[in-house]
Design a protein around this motif. Structure first.
Motif, PDB file in Angstrom:
ATOM      1  N   THR A   1     -79.169  -5.856  87.890  1.00 24.94           N
ATOM      2  CA  THR A   1     -79.213  -7.138  87.413  1.00 24.94           C
ATOM      3  C   THR A   1     -80.526  -7.080  86.363  1.00 24.94           C
ATOM      4  O   THR A   1     -81.462  -7.604  86.525  1.00 24.94           O
ATOM      5  CB  THR A   1     -79.398  -8.840  87.906  1.00 24.94           C
ATOM      6  N   ALA A   2     -80.521  -6.353  85.453  1.00 27.09           N
ATOM      7  CA  ALA A   2     -81.666  -5.818  85.441  1.00 27.09           C
ATOM      8  C   ALA A   2     -82.115  -7.009  84.730  1.00 27.09           C
ATOM      9  O   ALA A   2     -83.887  -6.956  83.947  1.00 27.09           O
ATOM     10  CB  ALA A   2     -81.714  -4.484  84.228  1.00 27.09           C
ATOM     11  N   ASN A   3     -81.455  -7.798  84.238  1.00 31.70           N
ATOM     12  CA  ASN A   3     -81.951  -8.575  82.677  1.00 31.70           C
ATOM     13  C   ASN A   3     -82.176 -10.068  82.980  1.00 31.70           C
ATOM     14  O   ASN A   3     -81.628 -11.147  83.130  1.00 31.70           O
ATOM     15  CB  ASN A   3     -81.037  -9.008  82.090  1.00 31.70           C
TER      16      ASN A   3
ATOM     17  N   ALA B   1     -74.443  -6.109  79.584  1.00 30.04           N
ATOM     18  CA  ALA B   1     -74.867  -6.848  80.590  1.00 30.04           C
ATOM     19  C   ALA B   1     -73.134  -8.005  79.889  1.00 30.04           C
ATOM     20  O   ALA B   1     -72.690  -7.885  81.488  1.00 30.04           O
ATOM     21  CB  ALA B   1     -75.556  -7.914  80.208  1.00 30.04           C
ATOM     22  N   PHE B   2     -72.855  -8.015  79.482  1.00 32.52           N
ATOM     23  CA  PHE B   2     -71.120  -8.545  79.521  1.00 32.52           C
ATOM     24  C   PHE B   2     -69.992  -7.501  80.065  1.00 32.52           C
ATOM     25  O   PHE B   2     -69.965  -7.286  80.628  1.00 32.52           O
ATOM     26  CB  PHE B   2     -70.930  -8.597  77.800  1.00 32.52           C
ATOM     27  N   GLU B   3     -70.064  -6.034  79.108  1.00 34.55           N
ATOM     28  CA  GLU B   3     -69.285  -4.701  80.174  1.00 34.55           C
ATOM     29  C   GLU B   3     -69.722  -4.962  81.396  1.00 34.55           C
ATOM     30  O   GLU B   3     -68.628  -4.583  82.275  1.00 34.55           O
ATOM     31  CB  GLU B   3     -69.543  -3.856  78.866  1.00 34.55           C
ATOM     32  N   HIS B   4     -70.741  -4.528  81.643  1.00 36.56           N
ATOM     33  CA  HIS B   4     -70.951  -4.343  82.639  1.00 36.56           C
ATOM     34  C   HIS B   4     -70.848  -5.472  83.970  1.00 36.56           C
ATOM     35  O   HIS B   4     -70.218  -5.491  85.270  1.00 36.56           O
ATOM     36  CB  HIS B   4     -72.919  -4.192  83.653  1.00 36.56           C
ATOM     37  N   TYR B   5     -71.060  -6.886  83.282  1.00 36.05           N
ATOM     38  CA  TYR B   5     -70.378  -7.630  84.100  1.00 36.05           C
ATOM     39  C   TYR B   5     -69.172  -8.081  84.919  1.00 36.05           C
ATOM     40  O   TYR B   5     -68.593  -8.275  85.589  1.00 36.05           O
ATOM     41  CB  TYR B   5     -70.774  -9.028  84.108  1.00 36.05           C
TER      42      TYR B   5
ATOM     43  N   HIS C   1     -72.580 -18.149  83.298  1.00 39.48           N
ATOM     44  CA  HIS C   1     -73.775 -16.797  83.545  1.00 39.48           C
ATOM     45  C   HIS C   1     -74.459 -16.345  81.868  1.00 39.48           C
ATOM     46  O   HIS C   1     -73.183 -15.958  81.592  1.00 39.48           O
ATOM     47  CB  HIS C   1     -73.207 -15.795  84.690  1.00 39.48           C
ATOM     48  N   GLY C   2     -75.443 -16.440  82.346  1.00 43.79           N
ATOM     49  CA  GLY C   2     -75.375 -15.781  80.980  1.00 43.79           C
ATOM     50  C   GLY C   2     -75.106 -16.781  79.915  1.00 43.79           C
ATOM     51  O   GLY C   2     -75.516 -18.064  79.782  1.00 43.79           O
ATOM     52  N   PRO C   3     -75.467 -15.798  78.705  1.00 43.17           N
ATOM     53  CA  PRO C   3     -75.520 -16.511  76.924  1.00 43.17           C
ATOM     54  C   PRO C   3     -74.287 -17.419  76.371  1.00 43.17           C
ATOM     55  O   PRO C   3     -72.971 -17.149  77.325  1.00 43.17           O
ATOM     56  CB  PRO C   3     -75.287 -15.494  75.607  1.00 43.17           C
ATOM     57  N   ILE C   4     -74.351 -18.742  76.056  1.00 45.66           N
ATOM     58  CA  ILE C   4     -73.705 -19.393  76.210  1.00 45.66           C
ATOM     59  C   ILE C   4     -73.106 -18.818  74.295  1.00 45.66           C
ATOM     60  O   ILE C   4     -73.456 -18.209  73.068  1.00 45.66           O
ATOM     61  CB  ILE C   4     -74.159 -20.549  75.639  1.00 45.66           C
ATOM     62  N   LEU C   5     -71.177 -19.472  74.297  1.00 46.60           N
ATOM     63  CA  LEU C   5     -70.967 -18.377  73.496  1.00 46.60           C
ATOM     64  C   LEU C   5     -70.380 -18.918  72.092  1.00 46.60           C
ATOM     65  O   LEU C   5     -69.499 -19.680  71.866  1.00 46.60           O
ATOM     66  CB  LEU C   5     -70.202 -17.491  73.992  1.00 46.60           C
ATOM     67  N   ARG C   6     -71.186 -19.707  71.611  1.00 51.76           N
ATOM     68  CA  ARG C   6     -71.099 -20.559  70.091  1.00 51.76           C
ATOM     69  C   ARG C   6     -70.385 -19.511  68.785  1.00 51.76           C
ATOM     70  O   ARG C   6     -69.707 -20.233  67.763  1.00 51.76           O
ATOM     71  CB  ARG C   6     -72.202 -21.468  70.082  1.00 51.76           C
ATOM     72  N   THR C   7     -70.763 -18.524  68.611  1.00 56.30           N
ATOM     73  CA  THR C   7     -71.159 -18.187  67.432  1.00 56.30           C
ATOM     74  C   THR C   7     -69.738 -16.147  67.782  1.00 56.30           C
ATOM     75  O   THR C   7     -69.558 -15.484  68.722  1.00 56.30           O
ATOM     76  CB  THR C   7     -71.588 -16.721  66.356  1.00 56.30           C
ATOM     77  N   ASN C   8     -68.565 -17.355  66.817  1.00 56.34           N
ATOM     78  CA  ASN C   8     -67.207 -16.169  67.414  1.00 56.34           C
ATOM     79  C   ASN C   8     -67.287 -15.439  68.686  1.00 56.34           C
ATOM     80  O   ASN C   8     -66.512 -14.808  69.607  1.00 56.34           O
ATOM     81  CB  ASN C   8     -67.324 -14.728  66.942  1.00 56.34           C
TER      82      ASN C   8
END
Ligand code: FEO
Length: 433
Positions: free
Chosen positions: A47-49, A208-212, A243-250
């Motif tokens: 988890t580099a980030n 990160a999304f695809e690695h996850y 986990h990670g960003p909340i997806l509110r755009t697209n």
């Protein structure tokens, strides 16, 4: 359906503080925790980030629901944010979309502070909750819910969708129709810590999304597809993962990308695919591998391929194995063991979906020949079906043993096609007897 009213960017920034909750929409707040220093999640995922443990509070006229909690070390930040948006005696429901410790670390303390709350979780979460709460399990109001069941917050409600194996058997998703928000826990997550929280403000988290997905969801990709089929009809305006960003755009783009990731990496042809993968020290196991490959090729409807693992990278092989119908793994026995490259490959097999695949083992040996049994045990542990006992030969295979190898390959191929395999040769022991 009324449009959701999401918080503006400037409002979000002004609300981010060490203990501050973040508004997602009217009556809905992020009350999670940030973990920027994490470098390894569940031991296996780099988890580099860092990551985040997103938890949420949803308010209706009849009370508050808390959706998931955080890892235990971050309970202080979670409770501080929660207290900024609700009193404990207002909490009517605690929704557990998933009971892995990164989402339930603060649960025992939350229940001590809000003992009146009803706990809502999937039926398969019950044994986990019992193990988590132990002697306190019976003290609380616990209600298993399945797809279509709801929990009323007065003027609005939560609805539940049972979505097993995204990531564990207990996983579920929660739908808040009033604001068109879908709470998905691990599904659609990223291990990517960014205090800006939202996908249109956070840094570039595509990797990160695809690695996850690769490290968390890939072994369960058929379950992921089933979950997407269930959730896609919802008219969601925002996806709130844990986990990670909340997806509110697209947000629908992330569903489509996840659907693509969950598909087999390579198009499967009309024939059944058998991969014969080996390591060889002196050419004996290689000769056996070639014979098995050649035998399988003789069976109509099967396409076999041969790989010397000494010259192959494991990661692309995983894509091939995931798309194949069966694998035969060969290793010589050296120092009473299978060789390291084969173990490396078999360790990596845990990262992909293997349900329903055929497995087989073979190899040459000098004295004891344990490698074949070890490979079989590992493949059985990975839930492959092993219809044929492994094939072993001492030192270099004779012409008869190579013919037996071809027959072994033919039988594996017949199993792949669902045909009863015909034995062409007797096994050496039987012939000797
Ligand atoms: Fe984020 Fe499977 O726990």
């Amino acid at each position: 359906m009324a449009a959701a009213s999401f918080a503006s960017s400037s409002a979000v920034r002004s609300l981010i503080g060490p203990d501050g909750p973040v508004a997602l929409a009217e009556g809905v707040h992020w009350i999670g925790a940030l973990d920027p220093d994490l470098r390894s999640f569940d031991v296996i995922v780099r988890t580099a980030n860092g990551t985040s443990y997103n938890a949420y509070a949803v308010r209706g006229s009849g009370g508050v629901a808390i959706i998931d909690t955080v890892k235990a070390e971050f309970a202080g930040a979670f409770f501080a944010r929660l207290e900024a948006v609700a009193r404990y005696d207002e909490i009517r429901f605690i929704v557990l979309n998933h009971l892995e410790p990164d989402h339930t670390g603060a649960l025992p303390e939350l229940l001590r502070r809000a003992p009146q709350a009803q706990v809502l979780l999937s039926p398969r979460g019950l044994p986990l909750l019992r193990a988590l709460l132990r002697d306190d399990f019976g003290r609380y109001d616990i209600r298993p819910v399945t797809t279509g069941e709801t929990a009323s917050l007065g003027d609005c409600a939560l609805e539940f969708f049972t979505t097993p194996y995204v990531h564990w058997p207990d996983t579920q998703c929660t739908w808040f129709a009033r604001q068109r928000i879908l709470f998905t826990c691990d599904l659609f997550g990223s291990h990517f810590c960014d205090a800006r929280l939202f996908n249109d403000e956070a840094g570039d988290f595509r990797l990160a999304f695809e690695h996850y997905f690769d490290r968390i969801m890939r072994p369960f990709r058929s379950f992921v597809t089933e979950a997407l089929d269930l959730l896609e009809p919802l008219d969601f305006a925002l996806i709130a993962p844990s986990h990670g960003p909340i997806l509110r755009t697209n947000p629908r783009d992330y569903l489509q990308r996840t659907r693509a990731l969950a598909k087999a990496r390579l198009g499967a042809g009309p024939e059944k695919a058998l991969l014969v993968i080996y390591v060889s020290a002196y050419g004996a196991t290689a000769g056996l591998a070639q014979a098995i490959h050649d035998g399988a090729e003789q069976e109509p409807g099967v396409r076999a391929a041969l790989f010397d693992l000494e010259g192959a990278e494991i990661a692309p092989l995983l894509d091939l194995i995931e798309a194949a119908d069966g694998i035969a793994l060969g290793s010589p026995t050296i120092n009473g063991d299978a060789v390291r490259r084969i173990w490396d490959l078999m360790a990596a097999l845990a990262e992909i979906e293997l349900r329903g695949k055929l497995g087989a083992a073979f190899g040459s040996y000098g004295w004891s020949g344990e490698a074949v049994r070890m490979i079989e045990t590992r493949l059985q542990g990975l839930k492959l079906r092993l219809p044929e006992p492994g094939l072993r030969v001492r030192l270099h295979p004779s012409a008869e043993e190579l013919a037996e190898g071809q027959d072994f390959g033919r039988r594996l191929a017949a199993h792949l096609c669902g045909r009863a395999p015909a034995r062409v040769l007797d096994a050496p022991e039987a012939a000797a007897g």
